[in-house]
Write a protein that holds these residues in place. Structure first.
Motif, PDB file in Angstrom:
ATOM      1  N   GLN A 415       0.794  -1.095   0.119  1.00 54.97           N
ATOM      2  CA  GLN A 415      -0.463   0.313   0.120  1.00 54.97           C
ATOM      3  C   GLN A 415       0.588   1.586  -0.027  1.00 54.97           C
ATOM      4  OE1 GLN A 415      -2.791  -0.697   3.482  1.00 54.97           O
ATOM      5  NE2 GLN A 415      -4.344  -0.800   2.064  1.00 54.97           N
ATOM      6  N   ARG A 416       2.139   1.111   0.958  1.00 53.35           N
ATOM      7  CA  ARG A 416       2.858   2.389   0.467  1.00 53.35           C
ATOM      8  C   ARG A 416       3.672   2.746  -0.775  1.00 53.35           C
ATOM      9  NH1 ARG A 416       6.866   2.160   5.935  1.00 53.35           N
ATOM     10  NH2 ARG A 416       7.739   3.702   4.361  1.00 53.35           N
ATOM     11  N   LEU A 417       3.319   1.725  -1.559  1.00 53.66           N
ATOM     12  CA  LEU A 417       4.279   1.444  -2.809  1.00 53.66           C
ATOM     13  C   LEU A 417       3.038   1.725  -3.844  1.00 53.66           C
ATOM     14  CD1 LEU A 417       6.514  -1.366  -2.990  1.00 53.66           C
ATOM     15  CD2 LEU A 417       7.271   0.627  -2.457  1.00 53.66           C
ATOM     16  N   GLY A 418       2.165   2.283  -3.349  1.00 51.81           N
ATOM     17  CA  GLY A 418       0.998   2.462  -4.540  1.00 51.81           C
ATOM     18  C   GLY A 418      -0.304   1.045  -4.538  1.00 51.81           C
ATOM     19  N   ALA A 419      -0.797   0.630  -4.428  1.00 50.34           N
ATOM     20  CA  ALA A 419      -0.976  -1.077  -4.779  1.00 50.34           C
ATOM     21  C   ALA A 419      -2.652  -0.167  -4.163  1.00 50.34           C
ATOM     22  CB  ALA A 419      -0.774  -1.683  -3.689  1.00 50.34           C
ATOM     23  N   PRO A 460       9.567   5.217 -21.199  1.00 51.09           N
ATOM     24  CA  PRO A 460       8.281   5.845 -21.418  1.00 51.09           C
ATOM     25  C   PRO A 460       7.426   6.215 -20.141  1.00 51.09           C
ATOM     26  CG  PRO A 460       7.932   4.411 -22.435  1.00 51.09           C
ATOM     27  CD  PRO A 460       9.288   3.638 -21.796  1.00 51.09           C
ATOM     28  N   LEU A 461       7.889   5.072 -19.504  1.00 52.43           N
ATOM     29  CA  LEU A 461       7.121   5.085 -17.998  1.00 52.43           C
ATOM     30  C   LEU A 461       6.794   6.167 -17.369  1.00 52.43           C
ATOM     31  CD1 LEU A 461       8.799   1.549 -16.824  1.00 52.43           C
ATOM     32  CD2 LEU A 461       6.536   2.019 -17.943  1.00 52.43           C
ATOM     33  N   HIS A 462       6.146   5.903 -16.933  1.00 52.54           N
ATOM     34  CA  HIS A 462       5.708   7.542 -15.578  1.00 52.54           C
ATOM     35  C   HIS A 462       5.782   7.169 -13.865  1.00 52.54           C
ATOM     36  CE1 HIS A 462       3.913  10.087 -18.738  1.00 52.54           C
ATOM     37  NE2 HIS A 462       3.461   8.943 -19.152  1.00 52.54           N
ATOM     38  N   ARG A 463       7.050   8.452 -13.173  1.00 53.88           N
ATOM     39  CA  ARG A 463       6.888   7.730 -11.802  1.00 53.88           C
ATOM     40  C   ARG A 463       5.844   7.565 -11.309  1.00 53.88           C
ATOM     41  NH1 ARG A 463       9.332  12.167  -8.799  1.00 53.88           N
ATOM     42  NH2 ARG A 463       9.677  11.345  -6.932  1.00 53.88           N
ATOM     43  N   HIS A 464       5.904   7.304  -9.977  1.00 56.14           N
ATOM     44  CA  HIS A 464       4.134   6.668  -9.640  1.00 56.14           C
ATOM     45  C   HIS A 464       5.062   7.987  -8.294  1.00 56.14           C
ATOM     46  CE1 HIS A 464       1.101   4.766  -7.359  1.00 56.14           C
ATOM     47  NE2 HIS A 464       1.267   5.160  -6.461  1.00 56.14           N
ATOM     48  N   LEU A 465       4.179   8.663  -8.429  1.00 57.62           N
ATOM     49  CA  LEU A 465       4.033   9.593  -7.011  1.00 57.62           C
ATOM     50  C   LEU A 465       2.673   8.974  -5.614  1.00 57.62           C
ATOM     51  CD1 LEU A 465       3.491  12.728  -8.907  1.00 57.62           C
ATOM     52  CD2 LEU A 465       5.580  12.062  -8.410  1.00 57.62           C
ATOM     53  N   VAL A 466       3.767   8.624  -5.072  1.00 54.55           N
ATOM     54  CA  VAL A 466       2.790   8.609  -3.380  1.00 54.55           C
ATOM     55  C   VAL A 466       2.339   9.861  -2.775  1.00 54.55           C
ATOM     56  CG1 VAL A 466       2.689   7.134  -1.506  1.00 54.55           C
ATOM     57  CG2 VAL A 466       3.900   6.337  -3.688  1.00 54.55           C
ATOM     58  N   GLY A 467       1.283   9.694  -2.546  1.00 57.68           N
ATOM     59  CA  GLY A 467       0.602  11.311  -2.148  1.00 57.68           C
ATOM     60  C   GLY A 467      -0.546  10.275  -0.336  1.00 57.68           C
ATOM     61  N   HIS A 468      -0.017  11.181   0.592  1.00 56.88           N
ATOM     62  CA  HIS A 468      -0.888  11.127   1.947  1.00 56.88           C
ATOM     63  C   HIS A 468      -2.298  11.827   1.776  1.00 56.88           C
ATOM     64  CE1 HIS A 468      -2.227  10.417   5.649  1.00 56.88           C
ATOM     65  NE2 HIS A 468      -1.792  12.229   6.045  1.00 56.88           N
ATOM     66  N   LYS A 469      -3.494  11.490   1.770  1.00 60.83           N
ATOM     67  CA  LYS A 469      -4.547  11.968   1.767  1.00 60.83           C
ATOM     68  C   LYS A 469      -5.056  12.665   2.838  1.00 60.83           C
ATOM     69  CE  LYS A 469      -6.387   9.173  -2.327  1.00 60.83           C
ATOM     70  NZ  LYS A 469      -7.545   7.911  -3.033  1.00 60.83           N
TER      71      LYS A 469
END
Length: 725
Positions: A415-419, A460-469
């Motif tokens: 989840q911290r990595l974006g799952a 061409p991959l886009h960096r995944h941004l992990v954010g806090h809601k």
């Protein structure tokens, strides 16, 4: 005198302390840790000798050492009980309380943590289990201990075994002379010994007794051990160079095994095992629901992709070679040709790389030198298409390492990595720790395309941004920006944006909160300006919008977002400086709107200054009233203090008089008591005298009567004598 006084003080203390009862309560007797209906022996008194007796009676045994207070033991109890219910007929389960101070286990074992799980195979052990204490993992490990070797009766079974298992070891033994040859016993113990180093069971051991089946892997001699490798040449244990012992076989297998995909099981939230692997280079992490007891189709697909990625030679045919250190090299003189150099000693590999001329090598060449046997094998292979994943490891500078993690055990990390929130779906991500980037595989793309897009020069991959809601909050003067809302808020072409970069651990950022809040109140009437902030410690941002330190303030003007300006670092962050900074860069665009903004802000400031003056006058009047009241209270306090001093003096006089009267009264009472005592004594003496006087009077009366009687008798006698005469 001092010695006698000391003894007189010590003796009462000793007698008093000896009579005090012990304040340390005796420990309560332990109870059963497992239910009585559980099919295992719960030795809750730490009877280690009973555990040894049970181990001798069973072929395969599991010993669960626990402490009743341990939370990990309480969590593992249910899983151990489930495995015991399924395998009670094949395995002897024993639970030992190793915390009871009177038990033998506590006295002989020195465990630093609980629980500790040991397995024994026919008194061979202990084989400690250090994997996840879950029912499916524990049962899978017990099955591998119960059957450490797989019997391969046919060539088809051999081929299936080598295909299904990534790391396979096959031993060939003839059972003609004895039921269990010595080499077979060593091979069996090697398989058990390997389980101590391979908790996941990636290395599988099998045995072949038929010479025709052994020929399928080019084994001709008895007591030969074959290590299967898919990418490089398979190896045979060098009996002439190493002793055929349990430790030597295990070391040889783990030194030369070939693994293209690794299982990671970080223990706890502060484990460094994952970080150590990520430090080695870019890593592809696959989170998937895993059950060691069932086949996993997704795991097979990921393994096939990893094999294709590492297949630099384009062929996975097996061959047997005596040298044990090999390296694949490209032959630049013969087009798409691959040469494999193998030597007998790993430390001599670099020396041979300098001596061997690949352009002159043909087919198989062997030579004898001071460094031992070496060989070079060259063959032409078809060059894969540019968009193929086959052999991509050798064609890209971004070498990936493949790792597997169980979703049920490490869902928090996923989840911290974006799952997503669905744990049943696999989650695949690529992490490049050196570049501080990671990418997430979309469900619409394939794994091969995902790896191919990462490996090209311009990905061409886009960096995944992990954010806090953040939680839903009421309307605020300062807008909180996250990774998801950053571009929508900051890049709004119709609004100017003043953005504060901060972090929770930054103490100076907390001190600036009131400054930014005051600025937001001043600019509250401007609908074309947004005051915002972003927590860069919990929200990833695109690289072009990152800052080198916090706190930092950037201004993004409307219609000119590419002309963002940073607040000068050598200028104090005060409300006037920030307001001057905003107005300065707002005016740079010209027009009437900046002037109207300035006029509106000046009017707001004038109203606030006027309000402050009125508040100052009211405060002055209140302070004057308070000063007079304070003066009056001071005088009144002085008067009260004087009266209090006089009252205290009178109280002292009365207290002295009271003491004197009390003393006189005590003396009077004492004298009256003495008089009463004397009067009582006199009364007692008077009563005694009266009694004595009464006694004396009675005695005198009796004496008088006696005398009278005697006189009468004498008179009567004389009268009788006269009458007689």
């Amino acid at each position: 005198y001092h010695i006698l006084l000391t003894c007189a003080l010590i003796l009462p203390l000793t007698l008093t302390c000896s009579r005090v009862k012990s304040v340390v309560a005796s420990p309560r007797a332990p109870l059963r840790f497992f239910p009585a209906e559980a099919p295992l022996a719960d030795l809750f008194l730490g009877q280690l000798e009973e555990a040894d007796r049970l181990l001798e009676e069973a072929d395969v045994s599991l010993v669960f050492y626990y402490a009743p207070w341990c939370a990990h033991c309480l969590a593992a109890r249910q899983h151990v009980q489930q495995v015991a219910l399924r395998l009670a007929q094949q395995v002897q389960f024993v639970a030992v309380n190793c915390w009871w101070h009177q038990g033998r286990c506590r006295k002989q074992k020195s465990f630093f943590q609980y629980p500790v799980i040991h397995l024994f195979y026919r008194r061979v052990g202990p084989i400690e289990y250090r994997g996840p204490v879950r029912a499916e993992y524990l049962e899978s490990f017990i099955q591998r201990v119960s059957a450490p070797l797989t019997y391969l009766p046919s060539v088809r079974a051999l081929h299936t075994f080598l295909t299904q298992h990534q790391q396979a070891v096959v031993g060939y033994f003839q059972f003609n002379s004895s039921p269990q040859p010595a080499g077979y016993i060593i091979f069996l113990l090697s398989a058990l010994h390997a389980l101590r180093r391979d908790q996941q069971g990636e290395v599988r051991f099998a045995v072949v007794t038929n010479q025709a089946v052994a020929g399928g892997v080019s084994l001709r001699e008895d007591e030969s051990v074959y290590l299967h490798r898919r990418l490089n040449s398979s190896l045979v244990f060098p009996r002439t160079q190493r002793n055929f012992t349990v430790q030597a076989v295990c070391d040889w297998v783990f030194e030369n095994r070939e693994s293209v995909i690794h299982w990671i099981q970080p223990t706890g939230a502060k484990s460094y095992s994952l970080e150590a692997e990520l430090q080695k280079g870019p890593a592809l992490l696959t989170f998937l629901p895993h059950n060691p007891l069932a086949a996993n189709q997704l795991l097979t697909q990921v393994t096939d992709v990893a094999l294709q990625y590492h297949s630099c030679s384009g062929s996975q045919e097996d061959s047997v070679s005596v040298p044990r250190c090999c390296r694949s090299l490209l032959d630049p003189s013969a087009g798409p040709s691959v040469c494999e150099l193998c030597v007998s000693h790993c430390w001599a590999l670099e020396l041979y790389l300098q001596r061997v001329s690949l352009s002159s090598c043909r087919s198989v060449q062997s030579s004898y030198g001071v460094f031992g046997r070496w060989s070079v094998c060259c063959r032409s292979v078809p060059r894969p298409p540019p968009d193929s994943i086959t052999g991509l490891q050798c064609r890209s500078n971004k070498t990936l390492r493949f790792y597997l993690l169980d979703t049920q055990l490490h869902w928090t990390l996923a989840q911290r990595l974006g799952a997503s929130a669905d744990q049943s779906l696999p989650f695949i991500t690529i992490i490049n720790l050196r570049d501080e980037t990671h990418y997430v595989l979309n469900h619409t793309d394939t794994l091969a395309d995902f790896i191919q897009n990462f490996s090209v020069s311009y990905s061409p991959l886009h960096r995944h941004l992990v954010g806090h809601k953040p939680q839903q909050q009421s309307q605020s003067l300062i807008q909180e920006v996250t990774s998801d809302s950053f571009l929508h808020t900051v890049m709004d072409s119709q609004r100017d944006v003043l953005l504060l970069y901060y972090s929770v651990w930054c103490g100076f950022c907390s001190a600036l909160n009131h400054v930014f809040l005051q600025l937001a109140r001043l600019l509250q009437g401007n609908s074309a300006l947004t005051v915002a902030r972003v927590n860069v410690g919990r929200n990833d941002l695109p690289w072009e919008f990152m800052v080198d330190h916090v706190p930092s303030v950037l201004f993004f003007p409307r219609h000119r977002k590419q002309m963002s300006v940073k607040f000068p670092e050598n200028t104090p962050m005060t409300v006037p400086n920030l307001l001057r900074f905003v107005l300065q860069h707002t005016e740079s665009g010209g027009g009437a709107e900046p002037r109207s903004l300035l006029e509106a802000e000046l009017q707001v400031l004038q109203r606030q200054v006027f309000s402050l003056h009125r508040a100052r006058e009211r405060l002055s009047q209140q302070l004057s009233v308070l000063w007079r009241e304070n003066r009056r209270l001071t005088l009144h306090t002085h008067t009260l203090q004087t009266q209090n001093a006089e009252l205290q003096e009178q109280s002292l006089q009365l207290e002295t008089l009271y003491r004197e009267k009390t003393r006189q009264l005590s003396d009077t009472v004492h004298r009256l008591q003495e008089l009463a005592d004397a009067s009582e004594e006199l009364l007692k003496e008077n009563s005694l005298l009266r009694v004595l006087l009464t006694v004396l009077r009675e005695r005198d009366g009796r004496d008088t009567e006696r005398q009278e009687e005697e006189g009468q008798e004498a008179a009567d006698g004389q009268e009788g004598k006269r009458e007689a005469s």
